[in-house]
Design a protein around this motif. Structure first.
Motif, PDB file in Angstrom:
ATOM      1  N   ALA A 157       0.837  -1.198   0.000  1.00  0.00           N
ATOM      2  CA  ALA A 157       0.000   0.000   0.000  1.00  0.00           C
ATOM      3  C   ALA A 157       0.876   1.255   0.000  1.00  0.00           C
ATOM      4  CB  ALA A 157      -0.916  -0.004   1.217  1.00  0.00           C
ATOM      5  N   PRO A 158       0.331   2.394  -0.420  1.00  0.00           N
ATOM      6  CA  PRO A 158       1.091   3.653  -0.386  1.00  0.00           C
ATOM      7  C   PRO A 158       1.584   3.966   1.023  1.00  0.00           C
ATOM      8  CG  PRO A 158      -0.912   3.917  -1.682  1.00  0.00           C
ATOM      9  CD  PRO A 158      -1.012   2.573  -1.021  1.00  0.00           C
ATOM     10  N   GLY A 159       2.857   4.339   1.120  1.00  0.00           N
ATOM     11  CA  GLY A 159       3.438   4.716   2.401  1.00  0.00           C
ATOM     12  C   GLY A 159       3.671   3.571   3.353  1.00  0.00           C
ATOM     13  N   GLN A 160       3.618   2.322   2.850  1.00  0.00           N
ATOM     14  CA  GLN A 160       3.794   1.143   3.696  1.00  0.00           C
ATOM     15  C   GLN A 160       5.065   0.387   3.300  1.00  0.00           C
ATOM     16  OE1 GLN A 160       1.125  -0.050   6.263  1.00  0.00           O
ATOM     17  NE2 GLN A 160       1.227   2.162   6.055  1.00  0.00           N
ATOM     18  N   THR A 161       5.521  -0.479   4.206  1.00  0.00           N
ATOM     19  CA  THR A 161       6.708  -1.296   3.972  1.00  0.00           C
ATOM     20  C   THR A 161       6.353  -2.767   4.087  1.00  0.00           C
ATOM     21  OG1 THR A 161       8.215   0.387   4.839  1.00  0.00           O
ATOM     22  CG2 THR A 161       9.035  -1.871   4.782  1.00  0.00           C
ATOM     23  N   LEU A 162       6.706  -3.528   3.048  1.00  0.00           N
ATOM     24  CA  LEU A 162       6.607  -4.984   3.104  1.00  0.00           C
ATOM     25  C   LEU A 162       8.006  -5.539   3.314  1.00  0.00           C
ATOM     26  CD1 LEU A 162       5.075  -7.698   2.738  1.00  0.00           C
ATOM     27  CD2 LEU A 162       5.646  -7.545   0.299  1.00  0.00           C
ATOM     28  N   GLY A 163       8.209  -6.252   4.408  1.00  0.00           N
ATOM     29  CA  GLY A 163       9.476  -6.921   4.649  1.00  0.00           C
ATOM     30  C   GLY A 163       9.457  -8.306   4.028  1.00  0.00           C
ATOM     31  N   LEU A 164      10.423  -8.584   3.161  1.00  0.00           N
ATOM     32  CA  LEU A 164      10.517  -9.878   2.494  1.00  0.00           C
ATOM     33  C   LEU A 164      11.694 -10.633   3.096  1.00  0.00           C
ATOM     34  CD1 LEU A 164       9.310 -11.645   0.251  1.00  0.00           C
ATOM     35  CD2 LEU A 164      10.907 -10.575  -1.350  1.00  0.00           C
ATOM     36  N   VAL A 165      11.409 -11.741   3.769  1.00  0.00           N
ATOM     37  CA  VAL A 165      12.430 -12.450   4.546  1.00  0.00           C
ATOM     38  C   VAL A 165      12.525 -13.903   4.106  1.00  0.00           C
ATOM     39  CG1 VAL A 165      12.019 -10.935   6.517  1.00  0.00           C
ATOM     40  CG2 VAL A 165      10.873 -13.156   6.419  1.00  0.00           C
ATOM     41  N   GLY A 166      13.625 -14.515   4.501  1.00  0.00           N
ATOM     42  CA  GLY A 166      13.858 -15.916   4.201  1.00  0.00           C
ATOM     43  C   GLY A 166      15.345 -16.200   4.206  1.00  0.00           C
ATOM     44  N   GLU A 167      15.696 -17.470   4.178  1.00  0.00           N
ATOM     45  CA  GLU A 167      17.102 -17.848   4.214  1.00  0.00           C
ATOM     46  C   GLU A 167      17.800 -17.479   2.916  1.00  0.00           C
ATOM     47  OE1 GLU A 167      16.728 -21.976   4.921  1.00  0.00           O
ATOM     48  OE2 GLU A 167      15.889 -22.425   2.957  1.00  0.00           O
ATOM     49  N   PHE A 189       8.232   4.470  -4.959  1.00  0.00           N
ATOM     50  CA  PHE A 189       8.491   3.088  -4.554  1.00  0.00           C
ATOM     51  C   PHE A 189       9.986   2.805  -4.621  1.00  0.00           C
ATOM     52  CE2 PHE A 189       9.056  -1.395  -6.011  1.00  0.00           C
ATOM     53  CZ  PHE A 189       8.677  -2.023  -4.835  1.00  0.00           C
ATOM     54  N   ILE A 190      10.515   2.153  -3.563  1.00  0.00           N
ATOM     55  CA  ILE A 190      11.935   1.800  -3.530  1.00  0.00           C
ATOM     56  C   ILE A 190      12.086   0.354  -3.074  1.00  0.00           C
ATOM     57  CG2 ILE A 190      14.210   2.294  -2.544  1.00  0.00           C
ATOM     58  CD1 ILE A 190      13.390   5.152  -2.122  1.00  0.00           C
ATOM     59  N   VAL A 191      12.881  -0.405  -3.807  1.00  0.00           N
ATOM     60  CA  VAL A 191      13.294  -1.729  -3.369  1.00  0.00           C
ATOM     61  C   VAL A 191      14.579  -1.559  -2.559  1.00  0.00           C
ATOM     62  CG1 VAL A 191      14.112  -4.009  -4.072  1.00  0.00           C
ATOM     63  CG2 VAL A 191      12.277  -2.891  -5.360  1.00  0.00           C
ATOM     64  N   LEU A 245      11.977   9.365   6.065  1.00  0.00           N
ATOM     65  CA  LEU A 245      11.707   9.732   4.672  1.00  0.00           C
ATOM     66  C   LEU A 245      10.374   9.164   4.211  1.00  0.00           C
ATOM     67  CD1 LEU A 245      15.297   9.203   3.237  1.00  0.00           C
ATOM     68  CD2 LEU A 245      14.114  11.394   3.490  1.00  0.00           C
ATOM     69  N   GLN A 246      10.020   7.992   4.701  1.00  0.00           N
ATOM     70  CA  GLN A 246       8.727   7.408   4.347  1.00  0.00           C
ATOM     71  C   GLN A 246       7.580   8.255   4.886  1.00  0.00           C
ATOM     72  OE1 GLN A 246       7.376   3.563   6.154  1.00  0.00           O
ATOM     73  NE2 GLN A 246       7.287   2.891   4.029  1.00  0.00           N
ATOM     74  N   GLN A 247       7.693   8.684   6.129  1.00  0.00           N
ATOM     75  CA  GLN A 247       6.648   9.520   6.718  1.00  0.00           C
ATOM     76  C   GLN A 247       6.557  10.871   6.011  1.00  0.00           C
ATOM     77  OE1 GLN A 247       6.736   9.672  11.077  1.00  0.00           O
ATOM     78  NE2 GLN A 247       7.789   7.713  11.115  1.00  0.00           N
ATOM     79  N   GLU A 248       7.696  11.399   5.608  1.00  0.00           N
ATOM     80  CA  GLU A 248       7.733  12.711   4.965  1.00  0.00           C
ATOM     81  C   GLU A 248       7.216  12.673   3.534  1.00  0.00           C
ATOM     82  OE1 GLU A 248      11.383  15.189   3.110  1.00  0.00           O
ATOM     83  OE2 GLU A 248      11.550  14.837   5.277  1.00  0.00           O
ATOM     84  N   ARG A 249       7.535  11.605   2.790  1.00  0.00           N
ATOM     85  CA  ARG A 249       7.261  11.568   1.356  1.00  0.00           C
ATOM     86  C   ARG A 249       6.215  10.530   0.944  1.00  0.00           C
ATOM     87  NH1 ARG A 249      11.928  13.243  -2.172  1.00  0.00           N
ATOM     88  NH2 ARG A 249      13.117  14.745  -0.956  1.00  0.00           N
ATOM     89  N   GLY A 250       5.784   9.674   1.879  1.00  0.00           N
ATOM     90  CA  GLY A 250       4.791   8.666   1.543  1.00  0.00           C
ATOM     91  C   GLY A 250       5.306   7.558   0.642  1.00  0.00           C
ATOM     92  N   ILE A 251       6.605   7.250   0.742  1.00  0.00           N
ATOM     93  CA  ILE A 251       7.222   6.237  -0.110  1.00  0.00           C
ATOM     94  C   ILE A 251       6.808   4.843   0.356  1.00  0.00           C
ATOM     95  CG2 ILE A 251       9.416   5.344  -0.988  1.00  0.00           C
ATOM     96  CD1 ILE A 251      10.672   8.031  -0.134  1.00  0.00           C
ATOM     97  N   SER A 252       6.638   3.937  -0.601  1.00  0.00           N
ATOM     98  CA  SER A 252       6.430   2.521  -0.299  1.00  0.00           C
ATOM     99  C   SER A 252       7.755   1.792  -0.464  1.00  0.00           C
ATOM    100  CB  SER A 252       5.394   1.908  -1.241  1.00  0.00           C
ATOM    101  OG  SER A 252       4.151   2.546  -1.110  1.00  0.00           O
ATOM    102  N   TYR A 253       8.047   0.867   0.471  1.00  0.00           N
ATOM    103  CA  TYR A 253       9.288   0.095   0.409  1.00  0.00           C
ATOM    104  C   TYR A 253       9.001  -1.396   0.285  1.00  0.00           C
ATOM    105  CZ  TYR A 253      11.660   4.185   2.579  1.00  0.00           C
ATOM    106  OH  TYR A 253      12.155   5.429   2.882  1.00  0.00           O
ATOM    107  N   LEU A 254       9.805  -2.076  -0.520  1.00  0.00           N
ATOM    108  CA  LEU A 254       9.972  -3.520  -0.424  1.00  0.00           C
ATOM    109  C   LEU A 254      11.325  -3.715   0.238  1.00  0.00           C
ATOM    110  CD1 LEU A 254       9.225  -6.459  -1.001  1.00  0.00           C
ATOM    111  CD2 LEU A 254      10.302  -6.221  -3.247  1.00  0.00           C
ATOM    112  N   PHE A 255      11.313  -4.122   1.518  1.00  0.00           N
ATOM    113  CA  PHE A 255      12.529  -4.206   2.312  1.00  0.00           C
ATOM    114  C   PHE A 255      12.949  -5.659   2.403  1.00  0.00           C
ATOM    115  CE2 PHE A 255      15.127  -4.341   6.125  1.00  0.00           C
ATOM    116  CZ  PHE A 255      15.869  -3.163   6.043  1.00  0.00           C
ATOM    117  N   ILE A 256      14.027  -6.018   1.701  1.00  0.00           N
ATOM    118  CA  ILE A 256      14.502  -7.386   1.610  1.00  0.00           C
ATOM    119  C   ILE A 256      15.614  -7.598   2.625  1.00  0.00           C
ATOM    120  CG2 ILE A 256      15.623  -9.075   0.102  1.00  0.00           C
ATOM    121  CD1 ILE A 256      14.380  -7.469  -2.260  1.00  0.00           C
TER     122      ILE A 256
END
Length: 281
Positions: free
Chosen positions: A40-50, A176-178, A201-212
């Motif tokens: 979603a806009p302004g949200q972060t999805l953390g992608l995890v795994g070995e 959006f930033i990976v 920066l996310q709070q300021e600009r509303g960026i969405s992250y895919l955080f690996i």
């Protein structure tokens, strides 16, 4: 309800393996197997795994840095998988990537001021003077100074270079930033500073992250939702608070059990104070 910044469905990538003495016919290795998720806009999805789970491959696929074999990638309302190359280049002003190793992602022969401003040459018609002003503003925004602009990468620390990489990713004002293991090579205190910076920066600009990341402690500090991968497949996905407190999949429970010094209430870095995970931002 607003449309998601990124929506992925059925994302698949396979690679051909070389023939060997025991196997003469080449066979296929599935790196990513029908993966799907939304951010979603302004949200972060953390992608995890070995290691080897396919996380970094997903990050490159959603930006089409490598081509998917199948699946849809809806980014900012555009079907990225079907976008012609010329249009794809323009889209990358709005969707960028922070790589794990800033030493290899930055040109060692380029001054920091030129490295940060370089995306503006590709994506805008700004004059050199305007590009320099924007680069200086962004460098200051990530906690560096005008003096750093006149240095080469080898003259800076790892933490400073990662800030440069963030400034470079932000210079075109992306939505959006990976973030592909963006703090894995940094010490713990510098990791905290960079995570704080990304949150601010996310709070300021509303960026969405895919955080690996393979480090669930870091993911817990930044992610709104978490997706767990193993052997190319998505096993579990849900709100960070729920997934960390009550994981449904046995593999997720194994990952959580392996966190050193895990406590029931992990806390966010927020400058000089901390907040419980799940605090509304």
């Amino acid at each position: 309800m607003s449309e998601p910044t990124l929506s992925v469905r059925g994302l698949t990538k396979t690679y051909g393996a070389r023939p060997t003495l025991l196997r003469r016919d080449p066979h296929r290795l599935t790196a990513v197997d029908e993966v799907g998720f939304e951010i979603a806009p302004g949200q972060t999805l953390g992608l995890v795994g070995e290691s080897g789970a396919g996380k970094s491959t997903v990050g490159r696929l959603v930006l089409r840095l490598i081509e998917p074999d199948a699946g849809t990638i809806d980014l900012l309302g555009t079907d990225l998988a079907a976008l012609p190359r010329g249009d794809l280049r323009r889209m990358r002003a709005r969707a960028t990537m922070i790589f794990q190793d800033p030493y290899t992602s930055l040109n060692p022969r380029m001054l920091i001021k030129d490295a940060v401003a370089e995306p503006l040459i590709m994506h805008t018609d700004d004059s050199r003077r305007v590009r320099h002003a924007k680069a200086l503003d962004m460098v200051r925004r990530v906690g560096l100074t005008a003096a750093h602009m006149e240095r080469y990468p080898y003259e800076m620390s790892g933490g400073q270079l990662q800030r440069v990489a963030i400034a470079r990713a932000l210079i075109t004002d992306p939505a959006f930033i990976v973030c592909d293991e963006p703090v894995a090579a940094l010490d713990v205190s510098t990791q905290a500073q960079v995570i704080n910076l990304l949150n601010d920066l996310q709070q300021e600009r509303g960026i969405s992250y895919l955080f690996i990341s393979h480090d669930l402690r870091l993911v817990r500090l930044i992610a709104d939702e978490v997706a767990v991968m193993r052997r190319g497949r998505l096993l579990e996905k849900g709100p960070a608070v729920r997934l960390f407190d009550a994981p449904e999949h046995a593999y997720t429970r194994e990952l959580l059990a392996a966190i050193p010094g895990r406590t029931p209430r992990a806390r966010r870095f927020t400058g000089g104070r901390s907040e419980p995970v799940g605090h509304e931002r």
